[in-house]
Design an enzyme around this catalytic site. Structure first.
Site, PDB file in Angstrom:
ATOM      1  N   HIS A 128     -15.782  36.507 102.845  1.00 51.54           N
ATOM      2  CA  HIS A 128     -16.015  37.649 103.634  1.00 51.54           C
ATOM      3  C   HIS A 128     -14.240  38.464 104.069  1.00 51.54           C
ATOM      4  O   HIS A 128     -14.759  39.113 104.546  1.00 51.54           O
ATOM      5  CB  HIS A 128     -16.227  36.601 104.951  1.00 51.54           C
ATOM      6  CG  HIS A 128     -16.067  36.906 106.066  1.00 51.54           C
ATOM      7  ND1 HIS A 128     -17.660  37.163 106.913  1.00 51.54           N
ATOM      8  CD2 HIS A 128     -15.714  36.966 106.890  1.00 51.54           C
ATOM      9  CE1 HIS A 128     -17.492  38.128 107.828  1.00 51.54           C
ATOM     10  NE2 HIS A 128     -15.592  37.703 108.035  1.00 51.54           N
ATOM     11  N   GLU A 129     -13.389  37.769 103.762  1.00 46.05           N
ATOM     12  CA  GLU A 129     -12.518  38.289 104.570  1.00 46.05           C
ATOM     13  C   GLU A 129     -12.144  39.850 103.584  1.00 46.05           C
ATOM     14  O   GLU A 129     -11.562  40.964 103.335  1.00 46.05           O
ATOM     15  CB  GLU A 129     -11.494  38.057 104.683  1.00 46.05           C
ATOM     16  CG  GLU A 129     -11.002  36.470 105.252  1.00 46.05           C
ATOM     17  CD  GLU A 129     -10.877  36.971 107.504  1.00 46.05           C
ATOM     18  OE1 GLU A 129     -11.285  37.956 107.399  1.00 46.05           O
ATOM     19  OE2 GLU A 129     -12.238  36.285 107.964  1.00 46.05           O
ATOM     20  N   HIS A 132     -14.737  42.134 104.644  1.00 51.08           N
ATOM     21  CA  HIS A 132     -13.953  43.673 105.298  1.00 51.08           C
ATOM     22  C   HIS A 132     -13.393  44.887 104.550  1.00 51.08           C
ATOM     23  O   HIS A 132     -13.272  46.138 105.058  1.00 51.08           O
ATOM     24  CB  HIS A 132     -12.954  42.437 106.474  1.00 51.08           C
ATOM     25  CG  HIS A 132     -14.041  41.950 107.607  1.00 51.08           C
ATOM     26  ND1 HIS A 132     -14.699  42.461 108.138  1.00 51.08           N
ATOM     27  CD2 HIS A 132     -13.906  40.520 108.104  1.00 51.08           C
ATOM     28  CE1 HIS A 132     -15.387  41.335 108.982  1.00 51.08           C
ATOM     29  NE2 HIS A 132     -14.498  40.288 108.626  1.00 51.08           N
ATOM     30  N   GLU A 194     -19.392  41.905 110.836  1.00 46.70           N
ATOM     31  CA  GLU A 194     -19.158  40.615 110.564  1.00 46.70           C
ATOM     32  C   GLU A 194     -20.361  40.597 109.525  1.00 46.70           C
ATOM     33  O   GLU A 194     -20.044  39.760 108.631  1.00 46.70           O
ATOM     34  CB  GLU A 194     -19.373  39.591 111.630  1.00 46.70           C
ATOM     35  CG  GLU A 194     -17.878  40.114 112.637  1.00 46.70           C
ATOM     36  CD  GLU A 194     -16.731  39.891 111.835  1.00 46.70           C
ATOM     37  OE1 GLU A 194     -16.997  38.613 110.934  1.00 46.70           O
ATOM     38  OE2 GLU A 194     -16.106  40.332 111.948  1.00 46.70           O
TER      39      GLU A 194
HETATM   40 ZN   LIG Z   1     -15.319  38.871 109.831  1.00 41.36          ZN
END
Ligand SMILES: [Zn+2]
Length: 274
Positions: A128-129, A132, A194
């Protein structure tokens, strides 16, 4: 002053029209992005160094080895050459959090490990990071803010010419529009970011050989960690809702196919932290 504001407005409009579109990996969305990597990467690196300087870093031991191993597996899938990947482990057992800065600088707090529970859960959080970063969400956010600023400058120039408005009325009008722009343009995007980072994270974890279903389970554990006590920091910056799990479910079949081709030959769902 008015000339300067007008120049900012023109620059923003011109940039919007001519530069602005890049494509987000995995999901393929076209994004509005004014800021090149060459500018964004040093900003990320310097913010990383100054943030870490105030935190207690864990330098060695089992947790660091585990985070480093999973981190390498995910960044290998994401493409190691474009970014200078680095993952720090912050020794804060009560902080359920992780974050990433432009250019591949990531931090994981020891408090999030029990929520990850196992290697696959950690692979999703790191995915997830990393998501981004590769989706350049930081640069896109900054681009939106610049565009809002350009729009406000134009409105200011316009209200200045409307002699029937008092200074006070002008200020109120600008504040109202500014607030609306913040809430209406910038914030909803961050929920979209997100969800996008979730999808990228899930696809990357699957390609690295981790079962993608863990990405959905982790949200239940995150919510449970927040029940009764204070909200996990990760949830305040990463709003959790059912839509988020639903969104992951929409992509799950596709992620499973990737996982089946790449599955690691060990059980990555065995409990490591609880
Ligand atoms: Zn996030």
């Amino acid at each position: 002053m008015r000339k300067l504001l007008f120049a900012i407005l023109c620059a923003a409009v011109a940039a919007t029209a001519f530069l602005a579109c890049t494509k987000v990996p995995v999901v393929g969305r076209r994004q509005f992005n004014l800021i090149p990597d060459a500018l964004m990467l040093p900003i990320g690196t310097s913010a990383y160094q100054s943030t870490l300087a105030d935190l207690k870093l864990l330098k060695k031991g089992e947790q660091v080895e585990q985070v480093t191993q999973v981190s390498r597996a995910i960044t290998r899938v994401a493409g190691s050459d474009r970014y200078d990947w680095e993952t720090a482990v912050i020794k804060e057992p009560d902080t359920i959090n992780a974050w990433a800065l432009p250019g591949g600088k990531i931090a994981v707090y020891t408090g999030i490990l029990p929520v990850c529970r196992n290697e696959a859960g950690l692979a999703f959080i790191l995915g997830h990071e990393v998501g981004h970063v590769v989706a350049r969400h930081g640069a896109e956010r900054m681009s939106q803010q610049l565009a809002v600023l350009g729009g406000l400058a134009g409105l200011y120039a316009w209200t200045e010419r409307r002699t029937e408005l008092t200074d006070e009325q002008q200020a109120v009008l600008l504040a109202a529009v500014g607030l609306g722009a913040e809430v209406g343009v910038v914030l909803p995007f961050s929920r979209k970011h997100e969800r996008e980072a979730d999808v990228i994270g899930m696809m990357y974890m699957a390609r690295a050989g981790y079962p993608p279903g863990e990405s959905i389970k982790i949200w239940d554990r995150m919510e449970a960690a927040g029940a009764g006590s204070s909200l996990p920091a990760f949830l305040s910056t990463h709003p959790s809702d059912e839509q988020r799990q639903e969104n992951l479910r929409d992509w799950l079949q596709q992620a499973r196919r990737r996982y089946e081709r790449n599955a690691l030959d060990r059980d990555t769902t065995a409990v490591l932290w609880d």
